[in-house]
Design a protein around this motif. Structure first.
Motif, PDB file in Angstrom:
ATOM      1  N   VAL A 145      -4.596  20.488  -4.536  1.00 15.07           N
ATOM      2  CA  VAL A 145      -4.725  20.607  -3.074  1.00 15.07           C
ATOM      3  C   VAL A 145      -6.012  21.331  -2.706  1.00 15.07           C
ATOM      4  CG1 VAL A 145      -3.721  21.655  -1.011  1.00 15.07           C
ATOM      5  CG2 VAL A 145      -2.250  20.491  -2.648  1.00 15.07           C
ATOM      6  N   LEU A 146      -6.288  22.443  -3.390  1.00 11.53           N
ATOM      7  CA  LEU A 146      -7.514  23.194  -3.109  1.00 11.53           C
ATOM      8  C   LEU A 146      -8.757  22.368  -3.427  1.00 11.53           C
ATOM      9  CD1 LEU A 146      -6.568  26.738  -4.499  1.00 11.53           C
ATOM     10  CD2 LEU A 146      -6.589  25.970  -2.123  1.00 11.53           C
ATOM     11  N   THR A 147      -8.705  21.615  -4.507  1.00 13.52           N
ATOM     12  CA  THR A 147      -9.850  20.789  -4.886  1.00 13.52           C
ATOM     13  C   THR A 147     -10.110  19.704  -3.863  1.00 13.52           C
ATOM     14  OG1 THR A 147      -9.376  21.176  -7.221  1.00 13.52           O
ATOM     15  CG2 THR A 147     -10.803  19.318  -6.683  1.00 13.52           C
ATOM     16  N   THR A 165     -22.483  18.614  -3.283  1.00  8.58           N
ATOM     17  CA  THR A 165     -23.200  18.375  -4.538  1.00  8.58           C
ATOM     18  C   THR A 165     -22.287  18.484  -5.752  1.00  8.58           C
ATOM     19  OG1 THR A 165     -25.242  19.241  -3.556  1.00  8.58           O
ATOM     20  CG2 THR A 165     -25.148  19.122  -5.950  1.00  8.58           C
ATOM     21  N   ILE A 166     -21.324  19.404  -5.720  1.00  8.67           N
ATOM     22  CA  ILE A 166     -20.471  19.653  -6.884  1.00  8.67           C
ATOM     23  C   ILE A 166     -19.377  18.588  -6.965  1.00  8.67           C
ATOM     24  CG2 ILE A 166     -18.942  21.329  -7.989  1.00  8.67           C
ATOM     25  CD1 ILE A 166     -20.442  23.523  -6.518  1.00  8.67           C
ATOM     26  N   PRO A 167     -19.217  17.919  -8.102  1.00 10.79           N
ATOM     27  CA  PRO A 167     -18.182  16.878  -8.245  1.00 10.79           C
ATOM     28  C   PRO A 167     -16.770  17.448  -8.144  1.00 10.79           C
ATOM     29  CG  PRO A 167     -19.837  16.710  -9.985  1.00 10.79           C
ATOM     30  CD  PRO A 167     -20.061  18.016  -9.296  1.00 10.79           C
ATOM     31  N   ALA A 168     -15.828  16.571  -7.796  1.00 12.30           N
ATOM     32  CA  ALA A 168     -14.441  16.999  -7.615  1.00 12.30           C
ATOM     33  C   ALA A 168     -13.839  17.526  -8.919  1.00 12.30           C
ATOM     34  CB  ALA A 168     -13.606  15.833  -7.074  1.00 12.30           C
ATOM     35  N   LEU A 169     -14.177  16.897 -10.043  1.00  9.18           N
ATOM     36  CA  LEU A 169     -13.612  17.354 -11.319  1.00  9.18           C
ATOM     37  C   LEU A 169     -14.058  18.772 -11.663  1.00  9.18           C
ATOM     38  CD1 LEU A 169     -13.858  14.139 -13.533  1.00  9.18           C
ATOM     39  CD2 LEU A 169     -11.811  15.158 -12.507  1.00  9.18           C
ATOM     40  N   VAL A 170     -15.291  19.120 -11.283  1.00  7.18           N
ATOM     41  CA  VAL A 170     -15.776  20.484 -11.534  1.00  7.18           C
ATOM     42  C   VAL A 170     -14.993  21.482 -10.688  1.00  7.18           C
ATOM     43  CG1 VAL A 170     -17.778  22.022 -11.433  1.00  7.18           C
ATOM     44  CG2 VAL A 170     -18.064  19.640 -12.161  1.00  7.18           C
ATOM     45  N   TYR A 171     -14.785  21.135  -9.404  1.00  5.83           N
ATOM     46  CA  TYR A 171     -13.945  21.994  -8.559  1.00  5.83           C
ATOM     47  C   TYR A 171     -12.545  22.134  -9.160  1.00  5.83           C
ATOM     48  CZ  TYR A 171     -17.163  22.250  -4.571  1.00  5.83           C
ATOM     49  OH  TYR A 171     -18.231  22.515  -3.747  1.00  5.83           O
TER      50      TYR A 171
END
Length: 267
Positions: free
Chosen positions: A144-146, A122-128
Motif C-alpha cells: 500500500v505504501l509503495t 524517478t525511483i522504480p516501484a520495486l525499489v520503493y
C-alpha cells in the motif's frame, strides 16, 4: 492547384535536417540491435509450452478456492492494495499539485515542488517496495505504501496541468461579488477540478492493479509472490490459474474504469 497546395509546395524543404535525424535514428537502432542478444535459452520453448499447457489446463480447485492461499483471496488482496495505495497517493498528491502550480504559488516554490515530484517519479516501484519492506516488514502494508508513493508523482503532475488550466474568470467574478476564499474554493475551484481529479485517479488505479501484482515478487503482498513460487516449483497448472484470474480481474477493472472515466469527462 489550390491555395493550400501552392503553400505546401512553396514551403521550404529541410531535407538535410530530416536526413540527419533519419541517420541518427538508424544508427541508434543498429547500435541497439548489436547490444541486445536475441538467443533463446534451450529450455525456453519448453517452459513456454508448459505455461501454455497450464493456461489450457488450470488447477480449478486452486482457482476457486476460498482459503487464504487460493487465487480469489490473493486477487482480492491485490485489489485492496491497489485501491488503498491509489487513495493514499491521490490525497497526498493534491497539496503537492497546488504547490507545484505556477498560477497558484510563486514560481520558485512551484519549481522546487516540481523537482521533488520528478525525484519521486524517478525511483522504480520495486525499489520503493524493497525499502518499505525493510521498514514495515513483508506484507500488504508495504505494498500500500509503495503504490501510494509511486502514484504521487504521476497524479500530482496531471493535477498540476488541470490546476493551471483553471478558468480564472470565474474566480475574478466571485471576488467582485464579495465571495470569501472558502466560497471561491467550494464553488469556483472544486467544481472545475473534481471530475478531472477523479478521472485521473481512476486511470492511475487501473495502472496500480498491474503494479500491485508485480510488487508481490518482492514480498509486498498480493498475488505476485505465489506466482513466482509456482513458476519456480514448476507448478504450471497453478501458474495458469493465477494468470487466468489476474487477466479476468484486470479486464473487468479496465472496462469499468473506462466507463466511469468517460462519464466523468463527458459530464
Amino acid at each position: 492547384m489550390t491555395t493550400v497546395e501552392k503553400q505546401l509546395f512553396a514551403a521550404p524543404r529541410h531535407y538535410r535536417y530530416f536526413l540527419t535525424i533519419l541517420a541518427i535514428v538508424c544508427l541508434l537502432i543498429a547500435w541497439s540491435v548489436t547490444e541486445v542478444s536475441f538467443e533463446l535459452d534451450q529450455n525456453g520453448m519448453k517452459i513456454a509450452s508448459n505455461i501454455v499447457g497450464g493456461l489450457l489446463h488450470p488447477d480449478l480447485e486452486f482457482l476457486f478456492s476460498l482459503t487464504t492461499n487460493g487465487v480469489l483471496y490473493l486477487l482480492w488482496e491485490t485489489l485492496a492494495i491497489a485501491l488503498l495505495g491509489t487513495l493514499v497517493g491521490a490525497v497526498l498528491a493534491v497539496p503537492l499539485a497546488f504547490l507545484a502550480a505556477s498560477n497558484i504559488v510563486p514560481k520558485p516554490a512551484a519549481w522546487l515542488t516540481r523537482l521533488l515530484l520528478i525525484f519521486i517519479r524517478t525511483i522504480p516501484a520495486l525499489v520503493y517496495g524493497l525499502m518499505f519492506i525493510r521498514v514495515t516488514g513483508p506484507g500488504p502494508f508495504a505494498g500500500v505504501l509503495t503504490i501510494g508513493i509511486t502514484s504521487i508523482g504521476m497524479l500530482a503532475k496531471l493535477y498540476v496541468d488541470a490546476i493551471e488550466e483553471l478558468d480564472v474568470k470565474v474566480l475574478e467574478s466571485m471576488t467582485s461579488i464579495g465571495c470569501t476564499t472558502f466560497e471561491k474554493i467550494r464553488f469556483g475551484i472544486i467544481p472545475q477540478l473534481l471530475s478531472i481529479f477523479l478521472s485521473v485517479m481512476i486511470y492511475r488505479f487501473d495502472m496500480n492493479m498491474r503494479e500491485a501484482s508485480i510488487l508481490g515478487l518482492v514480498g509486498a503482498g498480493g498475488i505476485g509472490a505465489p506466482l513466482i513460487f509456482a513458476m519456480q516449483g514448476y507448478k504450471w497448472e497453478q501458474v495458469g490459474s493465477i494468470l487466468i484470474g489476474l487477466v479476468i480481474l484486470i479486464l473487468i477493472i479496465e472496462l469499468l474504469s473506462n466507463k466511469i472515466r468517460m462519464k466523468l469527462v463527458n459530464g
